[in-house]
Design an enzyme around this catalytic site. Structure first.
Site: not given
Ligand code: ASP
Length: 328
Positions: A214, A84, A237-238, A204, A186
Site C-alpha cells: 500500500r 510513524s 498528513t492523515g 512517513t 507523517t
Molecule cells: N499520509 C500518510 C499515509 O497515508 C499517513 C499519515 O500522515 O498519517 O500514508
C-alpha cells in the site's frame, strides 16, 4: 523574402508566443509582497518542533530551503521513538517496515521513493532519485537497489517496540485507523529561505499495519507535497487515500495562485475532501486530514478535518506548536 512569407513567419512566431504565454502558470490573484517574512519553516505535528529546529540551523545561516527540509525531516526519521516515520516506524500487516518519501525544490525538481525497506532515511534516497537519475520515483526493490548503490546502509528498521505492537495487532488483525491516534502521522515540512526560494519534504512509514504494497499520499507529488516557487508550498498528513483523491497539496497551491491566503487554501482543500468523503459514503468521523501551507510572502496556514492536528512554525522570532482549526 516575399512579404507573404515574412508575414506567415511572423504570425507563426506570434502565435507560438501566445501559446507559450497561455501555457505558463498564471499568477492571477496572488500578490507578491515587497517585504516577505523569510526565512520561515513549518512542519506537521509535535515532532515538527525538533525538525524545524534542525532545519533552522541551515535556514538561519542563509542556507537553502532544500537542504533545510531534508535535514529537518531526517531528525524524525532517525528517531526510533517516533513510530510513524523512518526507523522504528510501525510495520505493515506482514511485519515489514516500508517507507514512503518525496522532496521538491524551487525549480520543480522532484524525487520520491515508495515502499522502501531497510533504509532509515528515505528522504535522502528521494533526493538522490531527484538529483542522480532521469526518473522521479522508485519503488520497492528497485528503490532499495538504488539506495544501496548510492551507499546508503541497510539495516533492520523494525524496533522491538514496533514489533511488539504488531504482534499484539496480529491477535485480532483488524485494520481500522482512527483519526489522530498513534497509528499514523507523517512529517511534512515546507520552507522559504532567505533567498526567497521554497522547497518541501514529506516522509512517513504510512498507515500502521497497512496491506503490504500500500502506498499513501506522502511520496506522491501533488498529493502529499507540492511546491511552486512563484506561489507557495503545501504538504499533507492523515488518510492518504483521501489526499490522493483530491490531489490535495496541488489543490492548496492552486488555491493560493488564485489569491487565497494559505489559511483559506487549506480550508478549501479540506472542504473538498469532506465533500468527496460524503459522496463516497465513507465515515467522516473515522478520517483525519491535515494540510499546512506557506506562500512566497512567508504567510502560513493550516486546517484539518477533525480536531487534534497540530503543526510547528519557526521564524526568526520563535519555534511554536499551533493547534490547527478543524472543519468538524
Ligand atoms: N499520509 C500518510 C499515509 O497515508 C499517513 C499519515 O500522515 O498519517 O500514508
Amino acid at each position: 523574402m516575399s512579404t507573404r512569407r515574412k508575414f506567415l513567419q511572423l504570425s507563426a512566431l506570434a502565435s507560438a508566443g501566445t501559446l507559450l504565454a497561455s501555457c505558463l502558470p498564471q499568477k492571477s490573484g496572488f500578490q507578491i509582497s515587497k517585504n516577505p517574512r523569510k526565512p520561515v519553516v513549518l512542519s506537521t505535528w509535535r515532532f515538527g518542533l525538533e525538525a524545524n529546529a534542525e532545519a533552522w540551523k541551515i535556514l538561519g545561516n542563509n542556507g537553502k530551503a532544500l537542504d533545510a527540509v531534508e535535514q529537518g525531516v531526517r531528525i524524525v526519521e532517525d528517531n526510533p521513538e517516533e513510530r510513524s516515520v523512518g526507523y522504528g516506524g510501525r510495520p505493515d500487516r506482514d511485519g515489514k517496515v516500508t517507507l514512503d518519501a518525496c522532496i521538491m525544490d524551487e525549480n520543480a525538481n522532484i524525487g520520491a521513493v515508495a515502499s522502501l525497506e531497510n533504509i532509515k532515511n528515505p528522504i535522502s534516497v528521494a533526493r538522490a532519485v531527484m538529483e542522480k537519475t532521469p526518473h522521479v520515483m522508485l519503488v520497492g526493490d528497485g528503490a532499495l537497489q538504488f539506495a544501496l548503490e548510492q551507499g546508503f546502509q541497510s539495516m533492520n528498521l523494525l524496533t522491538p517496540e514496533s514489533e511488539k505492537e504488531w504482534r499484539e495487532w496480529l491477535k485480532t488483525s483488524t485494520y481500522s485507523p482512527v483519526a489522530n491516534i498513534e497509528n499514523h502521522d507523517t512529517i511534512g515540512m515546507i520552507a522559504l529561505d532567505v533567498h526567497g526560494n521554497l522547497s518541501g519534504a514529506c516522509t512517513t512509514s504510512g498507515m500502521a499495519f497497512k496491506m503490504h504494497g500500500r502506498v499513501g499520499d506522502s511520496p506522491i507529488i501533488g498529493a502529499g507535497l507540492f511546491v511552486d516557487n512563484e506561489i507557495g508550498a503545501a504538504t499533507a498528513t492523515g488518510h492518504g487515500e483521501e489526499v490522493i483523491r483530491t490531489c490535495g497539496s496541488y489543490l492548496v497551491v492552486e488555491m493560493m495562485r488564485q489569491g487565497r491566503s494559505p489559511q483559506e487554501a487549506c480550508e478549501e482543500a479540506v472542504k473538498r475532501i469532506h465533500h468527496f468523503i460524503r459522496k463516497g459514503g465513507r465515515n467522516e468521523k473515522e478520517i483525519q486530514i491535515g494540510f499546512i501551507a506557506l506562500n512566497k510572502n512567508g504567510e502560513t496556514g493550516a486546517f484539518c478535518l477533525q480536531k487534534g492536528f497540530n503543526y510547528a512554525v519557526h521564524d526568526d522570532k520563535n519555534n511554536v506548536l499551533i493547534d490547527a482549526k478543524s472543519l468538524l
